[in-house]
Design an enzyme around this catalytic site. Structure first.
Site, PDB file in Angstrom:
ATOM      1  N   GLU A 137     -58.504 -10.682 -86.680  1.00  0.00           N
ATOM      2  CA  GLU A 137     -58.217 -11.549 -87.827  1.00  0.00           C
ATOM      3  C   GLU A 137     -58.613 -10.836 -89.118  1.00  0.00           C
ATOM      4  OE1 GLU A 137     -60.443 -15.041 -86.803  1.00  0.00           O
ATOM      5  OE2 GLU A 137     -59.614 -14.980 -84.778  1.00  0.00           O
ATOM      6  N   SER A 187     -56.515 -16.027 -82.748  1.00  0.00           N
ATOM      7  CA  SER A 187     -56.258 -16.250 -81.337  1.00  0.00           C
ATOM      8  C   SER A 187     -57.133 -15.296 -80.539  1.00  0.00           C
ATOM      9  CB  SER A 187     -54.764 -15.981 -81.089  1.00  0.00           C
ATOM     10  OG  SER A 187     -54.442 -16.022 -79.743  1.00  0.00           O
ATOM     11  N   GLU A 188     -58.416 -15.656 -80.435  1.00  0.00           N
ATOM     12  CA  GLU A 188     -59.383 -14.715 -79.867  1.00  0.00           C
ATOM     13  C   GLU A 188     -59.073 -14.318 -78.430  1.00  0.00           C
ATOM     14  OE1 GLU A 188     -61.236 -16.422 -83.435  1.00  0.00           O
ATOM     15  OE2 GLU A 188     -60.232 -17.334 -81.703  1.00  0.00           O
ATOM     16  N   HIS A 206     -71.190 -20.681 -86.756  1.00  0.00           N
ATOM     17  CA  HIS A 206     -70.895 -19.345 -87.269  1.00  0.00           C
ATOM     18  C   HIS A 206     -72.132 -18.461 -87.346  1.00  0.00           C
ATOM     19  CE1 HIS A 206     -67.023 -20.978 -88.458  1.00  0.00           C
ATOM     20  NE2 HIS A 206     -66.649 -19.821 -88.946  1.00  0.00           N
TER      21      HIS A 206
END
Length: 822
Positions: A500, A530-531, A598
């Protein structure tokens, strides 16, 4: 250069409607009589043979599982056997046009696909190529077994080689295609273009896309087929693979020979069921799986439903779709209608479906129907077909007899060689590049603006008087990472990096700033958010022969690619019997300041998984050296980087970070400060807080602390830590990971075992609290700090004269927190 694609609001805000193109359903209607002009008699009979071969192979396994014998040969196979009885024409049709240069990926139900693709490759390869391949594979071990007393040509020998090698693998024999480490659900054979089959439903959905990416970026011949079941269309990796494969940038931004879609067919082996769930009518809502293509791209992915009960219909579809792929119009979605008579596995009684339904499909059996058509068209007589069946039964008896013979086909001897599997976990190879050819770059490295800027920086944080240079002048940790990565891009033509915001922006944390100017789009690009597909495609790319750096922007997002990181990446190298290498370096940024989703350090989760190398540098010198090592190797590496210290300068390596190339071996901790009274072992960014604690211990309490930076945690050499303990007798371990279950606990346990006689007190772990990560303004109450370390030393290791405790590290507090689960 950065992309420039103007999004015009006057256009995108216009009213209108989306029109969906028609999706063909079971359009093939030709007879064998009509197809005689396109197929020889031998080819048409060969199709029958390959279907019958698969049917008998699966029947043999079924009989072994439910009766413990086949044709009077007794054997107990405790392992899995997910059979595809009834689906033979779909597999043979899929494989018919494919050669060894075409790669297929499959599922846990892929014995038939292995045999079909293998027979197709055998038919297309020359005798010399076949002989060379069999002679070279595992030193000719399998060839030596099947060639004994063989009478016949090379292709008939190769057929024995294929069937025996597959069966020996299913029976966990060392003479199997993957030394028995793959087994039924993971068997594969790369010389025939059969790449890993996957026990995880939908697991090949993104990995196969990576293989297609490899072919596209490295301009290799052939296509890729992802054989996935209809029920896998509910799986995240499949959808993420579809999205990745359909990215507009392949048409809009990639240039020259690289412009155009990926050469991949998503082949849905639509047998109507996912275990006991009926996809159409129960667990799915698509009605006809081909309609999914309409939601993916403007071309409907060229989607089509094909009658998979007619091998010629599938062959026809593949011929047409492969032409589209040659024209770079991929990806393609095929919904191949089929049916399995057998249950999900032999233990499945199929109670979720009626006897009448199974009998209705059996009445239209693909092998019987096709055989009848051959007889009707005068291609073969029933006697011919019976002879084929009898020959195949003899082949199965022959292969089974060999595969169950403990002398001919032994299992790995873990008594004689107890470390044999461990020796296969890593390749430990060192390769400058995965392929020897010219690298594609936009300009010489010396002309790169970032390279020129870094050349002007101070490579050591302090001047000759010990005064720190300003941040803007210091060579930073992100610069060390950049130098290693850009160097490898100019060495290894196969290297690609994506994730990303990797391009144009320079990466989310500016590590890649300068690469956009240096590299064409096919080597550095933005992926979807879209890991799973970021890591999954990297796996496929690497197993086909490339080197890749996928990036996960925040450590917390590892959960989005959990299967790929924990279940796929670490395992294929060993499960292949070391046939496959996995040169993947996943960059994972560990955050702070951004709260509970995060700001987590999950290095302990990754370190728990066998098959991954894990490192976590905390200085620019270590970052460059360890990244060089990671990119020189052929093993999967998870490379943690802390956002707290991207801008930190080099404070330890005298002379600063070398401009030239160097490597730091994985597993070797580094003493950042020598001491004699206590050892502090740190993982990641906490090394700087450990040094603060060491300074305070010395200034206030006269205690000399030795600070060791782990640098990498898998592998890890405990000898320097033990040597330190021989001086200090005491140790505290610290990192930003939550204290409970952290890798520090594993280290503390091993240190206790290895150096019990050297310890004057138990090892003490200081990690983050077992809470959610709070907001930045409250982080000082969550992450380890020097005060916590000193308080823990005072309470648990050695009393510090005059110290006033601020944080509770008593036994009572440990018990209280344990009871509460915090």
């Amino acid at each position: 250069m950065p992309k420039s694609q103007f999004i015009d609001p006057t256009q995108v805000r216009k009213s209108g409607k989306v029109e969906i193109k028609d999706i063909p359903v079971n359009q093939y209607e030709k007879t064998i009589e009509e197809e005689k002009v396109n197929f020889s008699k031998e080819q048409l009979i060969g199709i029958y043979h390959d279907m019958a071969l698969i049917r008998q192979f699966e029947t043999m396994l079924n009989m072994i599982k439910i009766r413990g014998e086949y044709e009077g040969i007794e054997y107990n196979h405790p392992g899995p056997a997910h059979l595809s009885i009834g689906q033979e024409s779909a597999a043979v049709g899929m494989a018919y046009h494919l050669g060894a240069e075409d790669f297929i990926f499959g599922s846990h139900r892929s014995h038939g696909e292995i045999l079909a693709k293998g027979m197709s490759a055998i038919a297309k390869m020359s005798d010399d190529d076949l002989s060379g391949m069999m002679s070279n594979f595992f030193g000719g071990t399998i060839l030596e077994i099947v060639s004994k007393n063989h009478k016949g040509d090379v292709k008939s020998l190769a057929r024995k080689f294929l069937v025996y090698g597959t069966l020996a693998e299913i029976f966990a024999r060392e003479t199997g295609f993957n030394k028995g480490l793959g087994g039924s659900m993971h068997a594969f054979f790369t010389p025939f273009g059969v790449y890993p089959n996957n026990a995880i439903v939908g697991g090949s959905g993104d990995i196969a896309v990576g293989a297609a990416l490899y072919k596209k970026v490295n301009r290799k011949e052939g296509i890729v087929v992802a054989n996935i079941g209809d029920a896998s269309m509910a799986c995240g990796p499949v959808w993420e693979g579809l999205a990745f494969a359909s990215m507009d940038q392949f048409e809009q931004l990639w240039e020259g020979a690289y412009k155009g879609g990926l050469p991949i067919i998503f082949n849905i082996m639509n047998n109507q069921y996912g275990m006991g769930g009926q996809t159409c009518g129960e667990t799915m809502g698509y009605d006809i799986a081909a309609r999914i293509g309409a939601g993916v791209n403007r071309d409907n992915m060229h989607a089509e439903r094909v009658d998979g009960y007619n091998p010629l219909a599938v062959i026809d579809a593949y011929k047409r779709k492969m032409e589209l792929l040659k024209e770079k119009k991929g990806p393609v979605l095929l919904d191949v209608l089929t049916y399995r008579y057998s249950g999900h596995s032999p233990s499945d009684a199929s109670s979720y479906r009626s006897k009448e339904e199974i009998e209705a499909w059996e009445a239209q059996d693909c092998i019987a129907s096709y055989g009848n058509e051959l007889v009707k068209a005068g291609i073969a007589t029933q006697k011919d077909l019976d002879a084929i069946q009898a020959d195949i039964v003899e082949l199965m008896k022959y292969s089974m007899t060999l595969a169950i013979d403990e002398e001919v086909s032994p299992r790995m001897d873990l008594v004689k060689h107890p470390e044999i599997i461990g020796d296969m976990m890593f390749s430990n190879e060192s390769l400058d590049k995965m392929e020897d050819r010219q690298v594609e770059v936009n300009h010489p490295m010396a002309e790169n603006p970032r390279v020129q800027q870094i050349a002007k920086k101070e490579r050591f944080a302090f001047d000759k008087n010990g005064k720190p240079y300003s941040k803007i002048k210091q060579y930073q940790l992100r610069d060390g990472l950049f130098e290693a990565i850009v160097d490898r891009f100019y060495k290894d033509p196969t290297l690609v990096a994506y994730g990303e915001e990797n391009r144009d922006w320079g990466g989310a944390f500016a590590v890649y700033r300068g690469l956009t100017e240096a590299l064409p789009y096919q080597r550095l690009f933005n992926s979807p958010i879209s890991e799973a597909s970021i890591v999954g495609t990297a796996i496929g790319y690497a197993m086909c022969g490339g080197r890749v750096i996928p990036e996960i922007m925040y450590c917390d997002f590892l959960g989005r690619c959990g299967d790929e990181v924990f279940n796929q990446l670490p395992k294929w190298q060993a499960m292949s019997g070391n046939v496959i290498k996995m040169p993947v370096v996943i960059r994972v940024s560990v955050g702070s300041k951004y709260g509970a989703q995060h700001s987590q350090d999950w290095s302990s989760l990754v370190a728990h998984i066998p098959g991954l190398k894990v490192c976590f540098p905390a200085t620019p010198y270590d970052a460059k050296g360890l990244m060089n090592t990671a990119l020189q190797g052929t093993d999967p590496v998870v490379f943690f980087e802390s956002q707290r210290i991207y801008d930190i300068g080099e404070q330890f390596h005298q002379g600063g970070v070398p401009e030239e190339y160097y490597e730091i071996p994985f597993g070797e901790p580094d003493v950042k400060k020598e001491g004699s009274d206590i050892t502090i072992l740190s993982i990641g960014a906490t090394v700087y807080r450990a040094l603060e604690a060491a300074d305070e211990l010395e200034e206030k309490y006269g205690m000399s602390a030795e600070v060791i930076d782990a640098r990498s945690i898998v592998p890890f050499n405990f000898e320097p830590v033990i040597a330190s303990l021989k001086k200090t007798g005491r140790i505290l371990l610290t990192s930003d990971a939550n204290e409970r279950g952290s890798f520090l606990k594993d280290m503390a346990q091993k240190i206790t075992e290895l150096a019990f006689d050297e310890l004057d007190a138990p090892p003490v772990v200081v990690g983050s609290r077992n809470w959610i990560t709070p907001a930045y303004e409250l982080e000082e109450f969550f992450f380890p700090c020097k005060e916590w370390m000193i308080d823990a030393i005072h309470e648990k290791i050695v009393p510090l004269k005059g110290h006033m405790v601020k944080n509770n590290f008593t036994n009572a507090e440990i018990i209280r927190r344990g009871k509460l689960g915090i």
